[in-house]
Scaffold this active site. Structure first.
Site, PDB file in Angstrom:
ATOM      1  N   HIS A 278      -3.598 -30.347   7.704  1.00  0.00           N
ATOM      2  CA  HIS A 278      -2.807 -28.839   6.773  1.00  0.00           C
ATOM      3  C   HIS A 278      -2.822 -27.609   7.911  1.00  0.00           C
ATOM      4  O   HIS A 278      -1.757 -26.687   7.022  1.00  0.00           O
ATOM      5  CB  HIS A 278      -3.448 -28.785   4.896  1.00  0.00           C
ATOM      6  CG  HIS A 278      -2.906 -27.550   4.532  1.00  0.00           C
ATOM      7  ND1 HIS A 278      -1.664 -27.534   4.406  1.00  0.00           N
ATOM      8  CD2 HIS A 278      -3.114 -26.417   3.738  1.00  0.00           C
ATOM      9  CE1 HIS A 278      -1.235 -26.642   3.301  1.00  0.00           C
ATOM     10  NE2 HIS A 278      -2.424 -25.999   3.165  1.00  0.00           N
TER      11      HIS A 278
ATOM     12  N   HIS B  14      -7.188 -20.332   5.840  1.00  0.00           N
ATOM     13  CA  HIS B  14      -7.639 -20.638   3.907  1.00  0.00           C
ATOM     14  C   HIS B  14      -7.421 -20.985   3.097  1.00  0.00           C
ATOM     15  O   HIS B  14      -7.194 -20.654   1.828  1.00  0.00           O
ATOM     16  CB  HIS B  14      -5.884 -19.883   4.442  1.00  0.00           C
ATOM     17  CG  HIS B  14      -4.423 -21.909   4.294  1.00  0.00           C
ATOM     18  ND1 HIS B  14      -4.862 -21.312   5.017  1.00  0.00           N
ATOM     19  CD2 HIS B  14      -4.384 -21.758   2.987  1.00  0.00           C
ATOM     20  CE1 HIS B  14      -3.736 -23.503   4.726  1.00  0.00           C
ATOM     21  NE2 HIS B  14      -3.287 -23.129   3.656  1.00  0.00           N
TER      22      HIS B  14
ATOM     23  N   GLU C 132     -11.998 -21.643  -0.984  1.00  0.00           N
ATOM     24  CA  GLU C 132     -11.526 -22.623  -2.073  1.00  0.00           C
ATOM     25  C   GLU C 132     -12.283 -23.868  -2.284  1.00  0.00           C
ATOM     26  O   GLU C 132     -12.607 -23.773  -3.075  1.00  0.00           O
ATOM     27  CB  GLU C 132     -10.440 -22.726  -1.986  1.00  0.00           C
ATOM     28  CG  GLU C 132      -9.405 -22.040  -3.032  1.00  0.00           C
ATOM     29  CD  GLU C 132      -8.027 -22.425  -3.194  1.00  0.00           C
ATOM     30  OE1 GLU C 132      -7.416 -23.864  -3.901  1.00  0.00           O
ATOM     31  OE2 GLU C 132      -7.662 -22.037  -2.904  1.00  0.00           O
ATOM     32  N   ASP C 133     -11.929 -24.256  -1.030  1.00  0.00           N
ATOM     33  CA  ASP C 133     -12.646 -25.373  -0.764  1.00  0.00           C
ATOM     34  C   ASP C 133     -13.299 -26.270  -0.312  1.00  0.00           C
ATOM     35  O   ASP C 133     -14.103 -27.471  -0.552  1.00  0.00           O
ATOM     36  CB  ASP C 133     -11.535 -26.647  -0.233  1.00  0.00           C
ATOM     37  CG  ASP C 133     -10.003 -25.744  -0.575  1.00  0.00           C
ATOM     38  OD1 ASP C 133      -9.964 -26.300  -1.663  1.00  0.00           O
ATOM     39  OD2 ASP C 133      -8.849 -27.128  -0.682  1.00  0.00           O
TER      40      ASP C 133
ATOM     41  N   ASP D 249       1.919 -21.316   3.832  1.00  0.00           N
ATOM     42  CA  ASP D 249       1.307 -22.902   3.112  1.00  0.00           C
ATOM     43  C   ASP D 249       2.043 -23.301   2.455  1.00  0.00           C
ATOM     44  O   ASP D 249       1.729 -24.363   2.127  1.00  0.00           O
ATOM     45  CB  ASP D 249       0.302 -21.626   2.236  1.00  0.00           C
ATOM     46  CG  ASP D 249      -0.958 -23.206   1.415  1.00  0.00           C
ATOM     47  OD1 ASP D 249      -0.956 -23.696   1.935  1.00  0.00           O
ATOM     48  OD2 ASP D 249      -0.914 -22.450   0.407  1.00  0.00           O
TER      49      ASP D 249
ATOM     50  N   ASP E 202      36.326 -26.505  -1.120  1.00  0.00           N
ATOM     51  CA  ASP E 202      37.663 -25.606  -0.785  1.00  0.00           C
ATOM     52  C   ASP E 202      37.442 -24.308   0.419  1.00  0.00           C
ATOM     53  O   ASP E 202      38.874 -23.935   1.035  1.00  0.00           O
ATOM     54  CB  ASP E 202      38.587 -25.585  -1.441  1.00  0.00           C
ATOM     55  CG  ASP E 202      39.317 -26.502  -2.435  1.00  0.00           C
ATOM     56  OD1 ASP E 202      39.232 -27.541  -1.211  1.00  0.00           O
ATOM     57  OD2 ASP E 202      40.536 -26.616  -3.422  1.00  0.00           O
TER      58      ASP E 202
END
Length: 704
Positions: A48, A72, A76-77, A139, A259
Site C-alpha cells: 500500500h 504514512h 498509526e499502525d 493514500d 446530445d
C-alpha cells in the site's frame, strides 16, 4: 505488482540519485515496521505505501512527499513514534507523516465526529505544508482502487466520505484527473447497480455518436489548418458520475445530456487561444451568453481555459474548451503540476499555490471560530462546492464567492469586521437587499455602521463557510457575554438576601460553590445561571443551607433593571408584549435566560407557585431600544384605510412589524397591528392620534 526497483527507475527521470536513496531508505524502514502485517486482500501491507508513493511519482512530487508516502501508516499502525521518524528522516518528513496519520488515539462519540476531527487535524497540518493533503489524496486513491476486499457497509461509508470530501478537495486544488477517478470509483461503490446501467447506456451511445464526432472534429481541424494554426483537437468524453449528477440535479434524461458534443483544443500560446476562438465562432454560430473566459479570470483552483458553446450541423450543441499545454497540465494535475519546481525556484511560486494557501488560510480561520469539529466540517463542505461567482469591489478587485452568495457573504469575504458591521449594500450603484444572490460581474459596495451587529437571520441565506462560521462565532460570543452578565446580577441579588455580598466571598466560599455545582470557574457558573439552567436562589442557598428567603421572591431588595430592548438573554414574552412603563415580572426559562411578562399576564399565574423561578424586574429610568406592542383597531370600511393608518403611525416615529385585517361585515373591519414603540407614553400618543381619525370606531391595546 509494483516493486521498489521499478519505482526507483521511474524516479530517476526527475530526482537526484541521493534523493532516490532517501526514498529507498524510507521504504526499507517501513517494510521492517510493517513486517507481518497484511491488507484485507491478503497482500503484504507494504504494497500500500509503495503504491501511494507510485501515485505521487506519476505527479512528479518531490522526494520528501515520497518518503512521507512510504511512512504514512507507520505512526498509526506500528507503534513507532513521530520522534523516532524525526530522528531517522528529519523533522519535515515527520511533520508530513504526522499530518497524514489519523487520530486513532482518541475515542469519539460517533464515526461522523471521528471523521471531522481527522479532517480538522489534516487542515492544521496542511497550513504548515500543503504536501500533507497530496499524500492524503494519493493514500485515499489507492484505497479506492483496492476497495474490493471490503465488506459492503464499509465500502459505502468510504465511498460517501470520498464523494463528499476528498473529490471536492481534489477539485479545489485543480487536480481533475484524480477527482474524476474518485468520483467514478465512489459512484460504483455507492450505487453499483446505477453505475453499471449507466455504463452500458454510455457504451451504446458512444457507438451511435462516433461518426458525428469524427465529422465535427475533421471540420474544426480543416478550418484551423486553413488559418495556419497548429492545434490538437480531442473529442471529450463525459464521465459517468458527472452524467449521473446532471441527470439528478437538472432533472434531465440521459439522451438530453448525451446530445451535447464536447471538444478540447490545445494550442501553444495564450494569444493563439483567442485566435482559435475567432476561427471557431466563424465556423459555427456561438450560443449567446455561453462564452466564459477563465484565462483572464481563472477559477479559484487555478483552472484556465476559454469555454464556448456552438450550434453545429443538424443543430447539435457543441461545447469547446480552448487552452495551452501548460493550462491543460494545470487542469489535470492542479497544484501538483508545479510542486517540484516550487521547491527549487522562488518565482515559480505559482498563482495556484497562492490560491491553495489562501484557501487553507481560510480553513484555519474557520477552524478557530467553529464550536466543534462537526460544525467546522459542515462549513468546509459548503466551501468545497465548485461553482463560483466573481464580483468586483468598488476599487475593482475581484472577489470569488460560491454560487448563490449574497452581499453578506461578500462583506465577510472582504473582512470579518466589514461583515460584522454591515447594514446595507449597493449592487452596481443601487441599493439592494442583503439577501439577494449576486451575479458574476456585479460591482458590490457594503455600507457599514459602527455599532451594527450580525443578524441571526443572516444564517438563513448566507452560503459561504466563512460568513456562516463568523456569524455563529459572534452570536455565541455575544450570548456568552450576556448570559454571564445576567447570571452575575441574579446571583448577586440572591446572595444579598442572605446578607452576603458576591464581591466579598472568601476563597473557601467560592471553592465550595464551584465544588457543589461541579463548575470550573465562577464565569461558567454565572453563564449557567444566566442561561436559566440553574436557579440563582438555589445556588445562593448552598452557602447558607438552612436560610429562608423573605417574601415570595425576596422582594425586599432591589429588583433587576432592564435598560435595553435588545439582548439575547433577556426576552420579552409574545403573549403580553410588555413595554417600558408596564408593571412587569420575570421568570427564568432554561436556555432562554430571563423572560419578561406583564404583571397581569395569565401565563405567569402557574409560575407564581414556584417563587424560586420568579424574578422581580424593573425598567431603568431611561430604557433605550424598540419594543413591540399589539393594538386592535375597529374601523368603518373605506378605500385606502391601511395606507392612511400606516402613514399616521410612521409619522409618530413608530415602525410597523405586522398588519392583519379581518372583515366583520360589509361595513366594519378589525385591523390588528404589531408596532415598534419606545414606551407606554409613545404608545398612548399613537393610539390618541389613531382615535382622532374619522373612520376609527375603537382602538385598544390587545392582550393575546
Amino acid at each position: 505488482m509494483q516493486t521498489i526497483e521499478a519505482l526507483s527507475h521511474r524516479l530517476s527521470s526527475y530526482l537526484e540519485p541521493n534523493q532516490i536513496n532517501l526514498v529507498k531508505r524510507a521504504y526499507f524502514y517501513a517494510e521492517q515496521a510493517h513486517d507481518g502485517q497484511k491488507r484485507r486482500s491478503g497482500e503484504d501491507y507494504i504494497t500500500h505505501p509503495l503504491a501511494v508513493a507510485d501515485i505521487l511519482a506519476s505527479m512528479h512530487m518531490d522526494y520528501q512527499s515520497l518518503m512521507a508516502a512510504m511512512l504514512h501508516d507507520v505512526i498509526e499502525d506500528t507503534g513507532i513514534s513521530k520522534k523516532a521518524i524525526s530522528k531517522q528522516f528529519g523533522s519535515t518528513v515527520a511533520e508530513l507523516v504526522d499530518g497524514v496519520s489519523k487520530l486513532t488515539q482518541i475515542e469519539f462519540e460517533s464515526h461522523a465526529e471521528k471523521q471531522a476531527e481527522n479532517f480538522q487535524k489534516m487542515a492544521l497540518a496542511m497550513a504548515n505544508d500543503l504536501r500533507v493533503i497530496l499524500v492524503k489524496l494519493a493514500d485515499r486513491l489507492h484505497n479506492m482502487r483496492t476497495l474490493g476486499a471490503m465488506p459492503p457497509h464499509k465500502k459505502r461509508r468510504i465511498a460517501k466520505e470520498t464523494l463528499e470530501i476528498y473529490a471536492p478537495i481534489a477539485h479545489r486544488l485543480g487536480m481533475n484527473d484524480m477527482r474524476l477517478e474518485f468520483e467514478d470509483r465512489g459512484f460504483y461503490a455507492m450505487y453499483p447497480l446505477r453505475a453499471s446501467r449507466l455504463q452500458a447506456a454510455l457504451k451504446t451511445a458512444r457507438g451511435n455518436r462516433k461518426e458525428l464526432v469524427e465529422q465535427i472534429q475533421t471540420a474544426i481541424e480543416k478550418r484551423l489548418g486553413r488559418e495556419n494554426l497548429t492545434a490538437l483537437v480531442i473529442g471529450r468524453e463525459k464521465h459517468l458520475y458527472s452524467i449521473y449528477q446532471k441527470m439528478r440535479t437538472k432533472k434531465k434524461f440521459f439522451k438530453e445530456i448525451m446530445d451535447v458534443y464536447a471538444f478540447r483544443i490545445i494550442v501553444d500560446s495564450v494569444d493563439t487561444c483567442y485566435r482559435v476562438l475567432g476561427v471557431i465562432h466563424n465556423l459555427y454560430k456561438p450560443v449567446l451568453g455561453e462564452f466564459k473566459d477563465y484565462i483572464a479570470i481563472p477559477k479559484s483552483n487555478g483552472y484556465q481555459s476559454l469555454h464556448t458553446v456552438l450550434v453545429g450541423m443538424h443543430g447539435v450543441p457543441i461545447e469547446v474548451q480552448i487552452r495551452t499545454k501548460e493550462m491543460d497540465e494545470m487542469a489535470n494535475n492542479g497544484i501538483a503540476a508545479h510542486f517540484l519546481y516550487k521547491s527549487t525556484s522562488d518565482d515559480a511560486l505559482t498563482s495556484s499555490h497562492n490560491r491553495a494557501r489562501q484557501w487553507v488560510q481560510g480553513l484555519l480561520e474557520m477552524q478557530q471560530r467553529a464550536g466543534d469539529s462537526l460544525e467546522f466540517i459542515e462549513n468546509v463542505k459548503i466551501d468545497l462546492f465548485p461553482d463560483e461567482v466573481y464580483v468586483f469591489t468598488p476599487k475593482g478587485r475581484i472577489v470569488e464567492l460560491p454560487h448563490g452568495a449574497t452581499p453578506v457573504d461578500f462583506a465577510y469575504a472582504v473582512h470579518t469586521d466589514v461583515g460584522n458591521n454591515c447594514v446595507a449594500c449597493r449592487v452596481n450603484g443601487r441599493l439592494a437587499p442583503l439577501s439577494q444572490p449576486l451575479q458574476s460581474g456585479q460591482k458590490v459596495s457594503i455600507i457599514t455602521a459602527k455599532d451594527a451587529q450580525p443578524n441571526p437571520n443572516w444564517l438563513n441565506f448566507v452560503v459561504s463557510g466563512k460568513a456562516r462560521s463568523a456569524i455563529r462565532h459572534f452570536l455565541k460570543h455575544q450570548r456568552h457575554t450576556q448570559s454571564v452578565a445576567l447570571g452575575k446580577r441574579m446571583l448577586s441579588k440572591a446572595l444579598t438576601e442572605l446578607q452576603l455580598e458576591l464581591e466579598k466571598l472568601t476563597e473557601e466560599q467560592t471553592l465550595a460553590l464551584l465544588d457543589a455545582t461541579k463548575m470550573k470557574s465562577l464565569e461558567d457558573l454565572f453563564e449557567d445561571i444566566g442561561l436559566g439552567n440553574r436557579v440563582a436562589y438555589a445556588v445562593a442557598k448552598l452557602l447558607k443551607p438552612g436560610a429562608e428567603f423573605k417574601g415570595k421572591t425576596g422582594s425586599t431588595h432591589a429588583p433587576l433593571t432592564i435598560d435595553a430592548g435588545e439582548g439575547m438573554m433577556v426576552t420579552f414574552a409574545r403573549c403580553c408584549r410588555p413595554i417600558p412603563g408596564d408593571p412587569v415580572i420575570g421568570h427564568i426559562s432554561p436556555g432562554k435566560g430571563l423572560v419578561v411578562h406583564q404583571d397581569t399576564c395569565r401565563n405567569i399565574t402557574e409560575l407564581r407557585q414556584k417563587p424560586e423561578k420568579i424574578s422581580q424586574v424593573n425598567w431603568a429610568p431611561n430604557v433605550s431600544g424598540e419594543f413591540l406592542a399589539d393594538i386592535r383597531v375597529e374601523v368603518e370600511s373605506e378605500r385606502g384605510i391601511i395606507a392612511t393608518l400606516a402613514t399616521r403611525i410612521t409619522d409618530q416615529g413608530a415602525s410597523i412589524e405586522h398588519i392583519n385585517v379581518r372583515e366583520r361585515d360589509a361595513h366594519n373591519s378589525v385591523i390588528h397591528l404589531c408596532i415598534g414603540v419606545h414606551n407606554r407614553i409613545h404608545l398612548a400618543n399613537i393610539m390618541r392620534r389613531i382615535r382622532n381619525m374619522s373612520f376609527v370606531i375603537r382602538v385598544q391595546r390587545s392582550k393575546n
